[in-house]
Motif scaffolding. Structure first.
Motif, PDB file in Angstrom:
ATOM      1  N   ASP A  41       0.823  -1.204   0.000  1.00 22.42           N
ATOM      2  CA  ASP A  41       0.000   0.000   0.000  1.00 22.42           C
ATOM      3  C   ASP A  41       0.861   1.260   0.000  1.00 22.42           C
ATOM      4  OD1 ASP A  41      -2.287  -1.536  -0.009  1.00 22.42           O
ATOM      5  OD2 ASP A  41      -2.561  -1.430   2.163  1.00 22.42           O
ATOM      6  N   ARG A  44       2.052   1.690  -3.509  1.00 19.03           N
ATOM      7  CA  ARG A  44       0.962   2.242  -4.314  1.00 19.03           C
ATOM      8  C   ARG A  44       0.837   3.749  -4.092  1.00 19.03           C
ATOM      9  NH1 ARG A  44      -4.398   3.516  -3.869  1.00 19.03           N
ATOM     10  NH2 ARG A  44      -4.500   2.976  -1.663  1.00 19.03           N
ATOM     11  N   GLY A  74      -9.093   6.053  -3.069  1.00 13.63           N
ATOM     12  CA  GLY A  74      -8.855   4.618  -2.979  1.00 13.63           C
ATOM     13  C   GLY A  74      -9.563   3.842  -4.075  1.00 13.63           C
TER      14      GLY A  74
END
Length: 104
Positions: A41, A44, A74
């Motif tokens: 994450d 990302r 998101g």
């Protein structure tokens, strides 16, 4: 003959102040060199910051390091709030110089 010793260079991270702008240009390599790994994450988020090509603002100094915050949309479409730190030895950012405002 006396030999001149070089003064140790101050880390560019230490020169950052609250309100300064930086641009993320790469994934942080310093973490991998220190024996850590980067969560998917976090990767990302860094890739989104690099693709965005907009600067982020240093908003706080905590535990001896500057922190920046940003928002991403998101996968579900909701806004995500993120806080990340700039560590000593990270070379994945560049300082952004502010342009002077044109006079009216």
């Amino acid at each position: 003959m006396a030999r001149k010793t070089a003064k140790p260079k101050s880390s560019p991270v230490k020169s950052l102040k609250v309100g300064d702008l930086i641009r993320i240009v790469a994934l942080p390599g310093g973490l991998a060199r220190r024996g850590g790994c980067i969560h998917r994450d976090t990767v990302r988020a860094y890739k989104a910051l690099m693709a965005r090509r907009r600067p982020v603002r240093i908003v706080e100094w905590d535990h001896g390091h500057p922190w920046f915050s940003f928002q991403l949309r998101g996968k579900s479409g909701r806004i995500e709030f993120h806080w990340m730190v700039v560590m000593d030895g990270d070379d994945n950012w560049v300082a952004v110089k502010r342009r002077p405002r044109p006079s009216r």
